[in-house]
Enzyme design. Structure first.
Site, short mmCIF file in Angstrom:
data_model
loop_
_atom_site.label_atom_id
_atom_site.label_comp_id
_atom_site.label_asym_id
_atom_site.label_seq_id
_atom_site.Cartn_x
_atom_site.Cartn_y
_atom_site.Cartn_z
N SER A 141 77.99 -65.91 14.44
CA SER A 141 76.82 -65.10 14.06
C SER A 141 77.26 -63.99 13.12
O SER A 141 78.42 -63.57 13.16
CB SER A 141 76.22 -64.46 15.32
OG SER A 141 75.25 -63.50 14.96
N TYR A 154 77.79 -59.50 23.19
CA TYR A 154 77.45 -60.68 22.38
C TYR A 154 78.28 -60.69 21.10
O TYR A 154 78.93 -61.69 20.77
CB TYR A 154 75.95 -60.68 22.06
CG TYR A 154 75.52 -61.78 21.12
CD1 TYR A 154 75.42 -63.09 21.55
CD2 TYR A 154 75.20 -61.50 19.78
CE1 TYR A 154 75.02 -64.10 20.68
CE2 TYR A 154 74.79 -62.50 18.91
CZ TYR A 154 74.70 -63.80 19.36
OH TYR A 154 74.30 -64.80 18.50
P1 NAD Z 1 68.42 -71.06 22.01
O1 NAD Z 1 68.44 -70.22 23.23
O2 NAD Z 1 67.13 -71.26 21.29
O3 NAD Z 1 69.03 -72.49 22.33
C1 NAD Z 1 70.27 -72.56 22.97
C2 NAD Z 1 70.38 -73.91 23.62
O4 NAD Z 1 71.61 -73.94 24.36
C3 NAD Z 1 69.26 -74.17 24.61
O5 NAD Z 1 68.82 -75.50 24.41
C4 NAD Z 1 69.94 -73.97 25.96
O6 NAD Z 1 69.35 -74.74 26.97
C5 NAD Z 1 71.35 -74.42 25.65
N1 NAD Z 1 72.35 -73.86 26.55
C6 NAD Z 1 72.49 -72.57 26.93
N2 NAD Z 1 73.51 -72.45 27.78
C7 NAD Z 1 74.02 -73.70 27.92
C8 NAD Z 1 75.07 -74.22 28.69
N3 NAD Z 1 75.79 -73.44 29.50
N4 NAD Z 1 75.35 -75.55 28.61
C9 NAD Z 1 74.61 -76.36 27.83
N5 NAD Z 1 73.59 -75.91 27.08
C10 NAD Z 1 73.29 -74.60 27.14
O7 NAD Z 1 69.55 -70.47 21.06
P2 NAD Z 1 69.65 -70.43 19.47
O8 NAD Z 1 69.00 -69.19 19.01
O9 NAD Z 1 69.27 -71.74 18.89
O10 NAD Z 1 71.22 -70.21 19.32
C11 NAD Z 1 72.16 -71.25 19.12
C12 NAD Z 1 73.47 -70.65 18.67
O11 NAD Z 1 73.28 -69.93 17.45
C13 NAD Z 1 74.07 -69.65 19.67
O12 NAD Z 1 75.47 -69.81 19.73
C14 NAD Z 1 73.71 -68.31 19.06
O13 NAD Z 1 74.59 -67.29 19.43
C15 NAD Z 1 73.79 -68.62 17.57
N6 NAD Z 1 73.02 -67.69 16.76
C16 NAD Z 1 71.66 -67.61 16.88
C17 NAD Z 1 70.95 -66.71 16.09
C18 NAD Z 1 69.46 -66.59 16.17
O14 NAD Z 1 68.90 -65.62 15.67
N7 NAD Z 1 68.77 -67.56 16.76
C19 NAD Z 1 71.63 -65.88 15.20
C20 NAD Z 1 73.00 -65.98 15.10
C21 NAD Z 1 73.69 -66.89 15.88
#
Ligand code: NAD
Length: 264
Positions: A141, A154
């Site tokens: 991120s 985080y």
């Molecule tokens: P989200 O919460 O929408 O989706 C995350 C998914 O991971 C979900 O389907 C959840 O069920 C699954 N998950 C969570 N814990 C788990 C586990 N222990 N085992 C298996 N599956 C698991 O999240 P997102 O926003 O799509 O984020 C995805 C990645 O992108 C993350 O690593 C997050 O840190 C990174 N990220 C997101 C953003 C943002 O703004 N959305 C920004 C920067 C980085």
């Protein structure tokens, strides 16, 4: 450029929703066979079915495993012994003041956001090196570079992913295996939408107004001045997973709309 990953296999952790789902769909669209992962079989199967419907002719299956535990990673390794492309996407976030973050939260964040990728890279990278082709991508991120004061735990895990990713890339010298990280900025995934909906409710705003205010207030240096879509992040991840991305290795690739103001 037409990305073709026919014959390659991929796992995207945490791909029943959000960015992970978009990446899994994107990879399926390139011809790769894809394993969708979530914590319950029902959700993993539903996501796999949705991708198969969206990408006719694709090979997608769901495997349930909690990748935040050693047992969960071992179960995934048992179900899927070898893979060409590993996308370490599963991750959690939660705004919380530093003084209120207990040890248990620090440990949980480290287990989900860092150790999942550590364990799965330990499982799958030796096979990639042996076959002399592979792709590992850590979904970090921009918060790994600009540590947010509202969720230092985080941000710390996202920096740790950059370190692991770069360290693993050092082990690929002279091979056709690459290890990179992708750094999204605020992205309208399911998880984030819930967070923004809460903000909207608190402030009596629409989702769009709350999203726009969040970017202006908390990510004021953003050049795009909006949230990214999950597909915009998936595009970068699919590219770096491709055969065409053969000289991009050990990199931290930004897909964050220019929030980070340094040139390199
Ligand atoms: P989200 O919460 O929408 O989706 C995350 C998914 O991971 C979900 O389907 C959840 O069920 C699954 N998950 C969570 N814990 C788990 C586990 N222990 N085992 C298996 N599956 C698991 O999240 P997102 O926003 O799509 O984020 C995805 C990645 O992108 C993350 O690593 C997050 O840190 C990174 N990220 C997101 C953003 C943002 O703004 N959305 C920004 C920067 C980085």
């Amino acid at each position: 450029m037409k990305i073709d990953l026919t014959g390659k296999s991929a796992i995207v952790t945490g791909s029943t929703g959000g960015i992970g789902y978009a990446i899994a769909k994107g990879l399926a669209g390139t011809g790769a066979s894809v394993v969708v992962n979530g914590r319950t079989q029902a959700k993993a199967d539903a996501a796999a079915a949705a991708i198969t419907k969206a990408v006719p002719g694709s090979t997608v299956r769901g495997v349930a495993a909690d990748v935040s535990t050693a047992e969960g990673c071992a179960a995934l390794a048992k179900a899927v012994p070898d893979i060409d492309i590993l996308i370490n996407n599963a991750g959690i976030f939660e705004p919380k003041a530093f003084f209120d973050i207990p040890d248990a939260d620090w440990t949980r964040f480290f287990e989900v956001n860092v150790m999942s990728g550590v364990r799965l890279s330990r499982t799958y990278m030796p096979g990639m090196l042996k076959r002399n082709w592979g792709r590992i991508v850590f979904i970090s991120s921009e918060s790994g570079l600009n540590i947010p004061s509202e969720m230092i735990h985080y941000g710390t895990t996202k920096t740790a992913q950059l370190a692991v990713s770069r360290g693993l890339a050092e082990m690929t010298k002279g091979t056709a295996v690459t290890v990179n990280s992708v750094l999204p900025g605020p992205t309208m995934s399911e998880g984030v939408e819930t967070f923004v909906k809460d903000l909207a409710k608190q402030n009596g705003q629409s989702l769009e107004e709350a999203a726009s205010q969040f970017v202006k207030q908390h990510r004021s240096t953003s050049l795009i001045q909006r949230f990214a879509t999950v597909d915009e992040i998936a595009n970068m991840v699919v590219y770096v997973s491709s055969k065409e991305a053969s000289v991009t290795n050990g990199a931290a690739l930004r897909a964050e709309g220019g929030i980070v103001q340094t040139i390199a």
